[in-house]
Design a protein around this motif. Structure first.
Motif, PDB file in Angstrom:
ATOM      1  N   TYR A 199       0.809  -1.224   0.000  1.00  0.00           N
ATOM      2  CA  TYR A 199       0.000   0.000   0.000  1.00  0.00           C
ATOM      3  C   TYR A 199       0.839   1.269   0.000  1.00  0.00           C
ATOM      4  CZ  TYR A 199       0.916   0.055   5.012  1.00  0.00           C
ATOM      5  OH  TYR A 199       1.517   0.080   6.233  1.00  0.00           O
ATOM      6  N   GLU A 221      -6.359   3.050 -11.525  1.00  0.00           N
ATOM      7  CA  GLU A 221      -7.455   2.880 -10.569  1.00  0.00           C
ATOM      8  C   GLU A 221      -7.512   1.442 -10.059  1.00  0.00           C
ATOM      9  OE1 GLU A 221     -11.435   4.197 -11.032  1.00  0.00           O
ATOM     10  OE2 GLU A 221     -10.829   6.195 -11.676  1.00  0.00           O
ATOM     11  N   GLN A 222      -7.336   0.490 -10.960  1.00  0.00           N
ATOM     12  CA  GLN A 222      -7.372  -0.914 -10.553  1.00  0.00           C
ATOM     13  C   GLN A 222      -6.212  -1.242  -9.616  1.00  0.00           C
ATOM     14  OE1 GLN A 222      -7.423  -2.877 -14.341  1.00  0.00           O
ATOM     15  NE2 GLN A 222      -9.593  -2.463 -14.689  1.00  0.00           N
ATOM     16  N   ALA A 249      -6.921   0.343  -6.270  1.00  0.00           N
ATOM     17  CA  ALA A 249      -7.989  -0.410  -5.597  1.00  0.00           C
ATOM     18  C   ALA A 249      -7.428  -1.672  -4.948  1.00  0.00           C
ATOM     19  CB  ALA A 249      -9.098  -0.759  -6.585  1.00  0.00           C
ATOM     20  N   VAL A 259      -5.353  -0.604  -1.918  1.00  0.00           N
ATOM     21  CA  VAL A 259      -6.179  -0.161  -0.799  1.00  0.00           C
ATOM     22  C   VAL A 259      -6.734  -1.371  -0.058  1.00  0.00           C
ATOM     23  CG1 VAL A 259      -8.387   0.947  -0.220  1.00  0.00           C
ATOM     24  CG2 VAL A 259      -6.740   2.133  -1.656  1.00  0.00           C
ATOM     25  N   GLU A 260      -7.084  -2.417  -0.789  1.00  0.00           N
ATOM     26  CA  GLU A 260      -7.568  -3.645  -0.150  1.00  0.00           C
ATOM     27  C   GLU A 260      -6.510  -4.232   0.781  1.00  0.00           C
ATOM     28  OE1 GLU A 260      -8.796  -6.399  -3.162  1.00  0.00           O
ATOM     29  OE2 GLU A 260     -10.406  -5.097  -3.859  1.00  0.00           O
ATOM     30  N   THR A 286     -15.675   4.428  -6.928  1.00  0.00           N
ATOM     31  CA  THR A 286     -15.553   4.229  -5.485  1.00  0.00           C
ATOM     32  C   THR A 286     -14.123   4.459  -5.022  1.00  0.00           C
ATOM     33  OG1 THR A 286     -17.348   2.627  -5.531  1.00  0.00           O
ATOM     34  CG2 THR A 286     -15.883   2.541  -3.640  1.00  0.00           C
ATOM     35  N   ILE A 287     -13.161   3.908  -5.726  1.00  0.00           N
ATOM     36  CA  ILE A 287     -11.765   4.047  -5.290  1.00  0.00           C
ATOM     37  C   ILE A 287     -11.300   5.488  -5.447  1.00  0.00           C
ATOM     38  CG2 ILE A 287     -10.685   3.379  -7.490  1.00  0.00           C
ATOM     39  CD1 ILE A 287      -9.459   2.565  -3.927  1.00  0.00           C
ATOM     40  N   ARG A 288     -11.682   6.131  -6.531  1.00  0.00           N
ATOM     41  CA  ARG A 288     -11.292   7.527  -6.734  1.00  0.00           C
ATOM     42  C   ARG A 288     -11.905   8.408  -5.645  1.00  0.00           C
ATOM     43  NH1 ARG A 288      -8.814  10.092 -10.647  1.00  0.00           N
ATOM     44  NH2 ARG A 288      -9.061  12.316 -10.820  1.00  0.00           N
ATOM     45  N   SER A 307     -12.754   7.520  -2.655  1.00  0.00           N
ATOM     46  CA  SER A 307     -12.033   7.248  -1.408  1.00  0.00           C
ATOM     47  C   SER A 307     -10.740   8.051  -1.344  1.00  0.00           C
ATOM     48  CB  SER A 307     -11.710   5.759  -1.297  1.00  0.00           C
ATOM     49  OG  SER A 307     -12.889   4.999  -1.295  1.00  0.00           O
ATOM     50  N   TYR A 335     -18.485   1.078   2.622  1.00  0.00           N
ATOM     51  CA  TYR A 335     -17.053   1.239   2.359  1.00  0.00           C
ATOM     52  C   TYR A 335     -16.540   2.604   2.806  1.00  0.00           C
ATOM     53  CZ  TYR A 335     -17.549   4.567  -1.453  1.00  0.00           C
ATOM     54  OH  TYR A 335     -17.817   5.699  -2.182  1.00  0.00           O
TER      55      TYR A 335
END
Length: 149
Positions: free
Chosen positions: A36, A58-59, A62, A65-66, A106-108, A110, A135
């Motif tokens: 991360y 983005e992927q 993401a 972040v997980e 969603t990730i953006r 966040s 989330y």
């Protein structure tokens, strides 16, 4: 201690030096590392001119972040907020991001809660509150101490 290995530092230095497809593949590979601490270095590519690179970035973010423990979100917030564009384009960046907030993934979204601009953080928080998704809870907690209402 959170430090990049020499291997990861080398991969980051090489990132974006090849073709669009090579850069997208590099991003996919970096996302698989599960480190991360790479996130702040990859965020700039989520704004790349190439859709392929933006999506790969983005992927990758993401996936990273997980792998980020919730206890490390404060560290992540501090490091994401360190990056700033040239003062000459600050206003354009803020206007563009606020204008596009409703289309943000969603990730953006966040990551936008950690943006250097309070205006963008505020817009991201407002959207998260509107959507009321589970989330968003850790990201909203980070903003409790912020000036954003």
């Amino acid at each position: 201690m959170r430090q990049l290995t020499s291997e990861l530092r080398h991969k980051l230095d090489q990132l974006g030096t090849g073709t669009v497809q090579e850069t997208a593949e590099q991003l996919r590979h970096l996302g698989q590392f599960g480190e991360y601490i790479l996130i702040p270095s990859l965020l700039r590519l989520m704004d790349d001119e190439s859709l392929v690179i933006r999506q790969a970035a983005e992927q990758a973010v993401a996936r990273l972040v997980e792998a980020c423990p919730l206890s490390e979100l404060v560290w992540l917030n501090e490091h994401v907020r360190e990056w700033r564009p040239s003062p000459v384009i600050w206003k354009r960046v803020v206007e563009r991001e606020v204008h596009k907030i409703d289309q943000a993934s969603t990730i953006r979204l966040s990551m936008l809660t950690m943006h250097w601009s309070g205006y963008i953080r505020e817009a991201a928080v407002r959207r998260m509150i509107r959507e009321d998704e589970s989330y968003s809870f850790p990201y909203l907690l980070l903003r409790l101490n912020d000036w954003v209402p």
